[in-house]
Design an enzyme around this catalytic site. Structure first.
Site, mmCIF file in Angstrom:
data_model
loop_
_atom_site.group_PDB
_atom_site.id
_atom_site.type_symbol
_atom_site.label_atom_id
_atom_site.label_comp_id
_atom_site.label_asym_id
_atom_site.label_seq_id
_atom_site.Cartn_x
_atom_site.Cartn_y
_atom_site.Cartn_z
ATOM 1 N N LYS A 174 45.489 55.407 31.476
ATOM 2 C CA LYS A 174 46.244 56.066 32.540
ATOM 3 C C LYS A 174 46.418 57.521 32.149
ATOM 4 C CE LYS A 174 48.742 52.267 34.698
ATOM 5 N NZ LYS A 174 48.284 52.595 36.062
ATOM 6 N N ASP A 211 42.538 56.174 35.009
ATOM 7 C CA ASP A 211 43.294 55.969 36.247
ATOM 8 C C ASP A 211 44.264 57.121 36.402
ATOM 9 O OD1 ASP A 211 44.768 55.153 38.402
ATOM 10 O OD2 ASP A 211 45.542 53.317 37.491
ATOM 11 N N GLU A 242 39.984 55.957 38.763
ATOM 12 C CA GLU A 242 40.731 55.381 39.877
ATOM 13 C C GLU A 242 41.580 56.455 40.550
ATOM 14 O OE1 GLU A 242 42.981 51.861 38.860
ATOM 15 O OE2 GLU A 242 41.532 51.291 37.315
ATOM 16 N N ASP A 271 42.105 52.820 44.925
ATOM 17 C CA ASP A 271 43.138 51.866 44.524
ATOM 18 C C ASP A 271 44.273 51.936 45.539
ATOM 19 O OD1 ASP A 271 45.081 50.328 43.311
ATOM 20 O OD2 ASP A 271 45.124 51.449 41.432
ATOM 21 N N LYS A 287 44.340 44.701 44.390
ATOM 22 C CA LYS A 287 45.587 44.199 43.818
ATOM 23 C C LYS A 287 46.233 43.300 44.874
ATOM 24 C CE LYS A 287 46.295 48.152 40.794
ATOM 25 N NZ LYS A 287 47.010 49.431 40.576
#
Length: 365
Positions: free
Chosen positions: A169, A199, A225, A250, A277
């Site tokens: 991240k 991400d 992402e 995402d 997700k």
């Protein structure tokens, strides 16, 4: 004659999860998280229960709303006493028709609670080789945002644990410090040894994004992402055409309902990947729609959990296992919490496994 499950009773149980550490994202730091477990059982047979988890993500899920607990309780009360056809497709169809799209995590919770109940209340959502302990799912090791030393510590730990795919991240610390972390990994392992994903959670501005992607491309990354915030469709479409390495949508999928709207988004942006997700995009039926569309258009995909407890993670993993996946999935969040539920889910050398010999679940509330 269609068999039915008669007189189903639904109950909601709020549950407060506590992180083992401050979990940093570009939207802030998470210390704890409230989830809502839905229990489905047959009146007069309380020993067999199905469980589902509604776990909206703060400041991201469209059903992160103040009265979510009371809304779930109302649905549980109104639906209790119903009889439903005892087959998977009919149950999923019933949930699609009776829980609004604006409550995606609640849809997912009812889907999985009912499928668990249908399969005997043993946390079996789908009867797959994964549930039987015969097949594992490759997953990425997640590196949380934080100071450089904290992130380095996580990287070393994940590499030691045998992960072959890491996801970092980014967007919380200085960009060039984050590049130093990527360089640290690449000095040890090339792209044939370790796959790297990043991400950004929408941390880049459209103006700076392409230049930053060019810098990041030096590290042989698999994908990034959501480089820019969701809703900037023109900018994202241009970026996906110009990017030096693949982009995965995402957050962009959140709040998009119906086949036509999903198709329109993918056709307009044409991303290289999408990330699913179930908690955020409306559960099993909705995820299947996205996957079917993506495969028709030649767009890659993978499935990711979203900070659920082991109850939700188990359901997402079993759903994932209904597909023949070879690419690492994002299913490693079960170790995040101090007070998670005991489960047979185990991570070994970067693979999620269901240990049948440890299949006794403890759902203590």
């Amino acid at each position: 004659m269609t068999e039915v499950l008669k007189n189903i009773q639904f109950t909601c149980f709020p549950y407060h999860l506590h992180f083992r550490f401050d979990a940093g994202t570009s939207r802030g730091v998470l210390k704890d998280k409230m989830i809502y477990l839905i229990k489905a059982s047959i009146e007069g047979n309380p020993d067999i229960s199905g469980w589902g988890e509604a776990a909206p993500l703060p400041n991201l899920s469209i059903d992160d709303i103040p009265d979510i607990a009371s809304q779930i309780s109302v649905y549980c009360r109104n639906f209790s006493g119903l009889s439903l056809p005892s087959n998977e497709s009919a149950m999923l169809q019933w949930v699609s028709e009776n829980i609004p799209d604006q409550l995606p995590s609640v849809k997912f919770a009812f889907e999985t609670a009912l499928l668990d109940l249908l399969n005997g209340g043993n946390k079996k959502i789908f009867d797959t080789a994964f549930f039987s302990g015969l097949k594992s799912i490759p997953i990425n090791g997640l590196i949380w945002m934080g100071g450089k030393e904290f992130m380095l510590e996580q990287i070393d730990q994940k590499l030691e644990e045998g992960y072959e795919c890491l996801k970092l991240k980014i967007g919380a610390i200085d960009f060039y410090q984050e590049c130093e972390l990527l360089s640290y990994i690449r000095q040890k392992y090339d792209a044939s040894q370790i796959t790297l994903r990043v991400d950004a959670n929408g941390a880049f501005t459209p103006e700076e994004s392409l230049n930053k992607l060019k810098v990041l491309s030096r590290f042989d990354l698999h994908s990034i992402e959501q480089p820019i915030k969701q809703g900037q469709l023109n900018e994202m479409a241009v970026l996906c055409r110009q990017t030096p390495f693949p982009i995965a949508l995402d957050e962009e999928l959140i709040g998009i309902h119906g086949i036509e709207s999903k198709k329109k988004l993918l056709e307009f942006i044409r991303p290289q990947f999408i990330i699913l997700k179930p908690t955020l995009i409306g559960g099993i039926v909705s995820s299947r729609e996205w996957i079917n569309l993506a495969e028709t258009m030649g767009i890659g995909w993978w499935i990711t959990s979203a900070l659920e407890s082991n109850i939700g993670l188990n359901a997402i993993a079993q759903f994932t296992s209904t597909y023949s996946v070879t690419m690492p999935q994002g299913l490693g969040t079960g170790q995040l919490y101090k007070n998670n539920f005991e489960s047979p889910l185990t991570i070994t050398n970067g693979h999620l496994e269901y240990k049948v010999e440890k299949s006794a679940w403890k759902t203590e509330l």
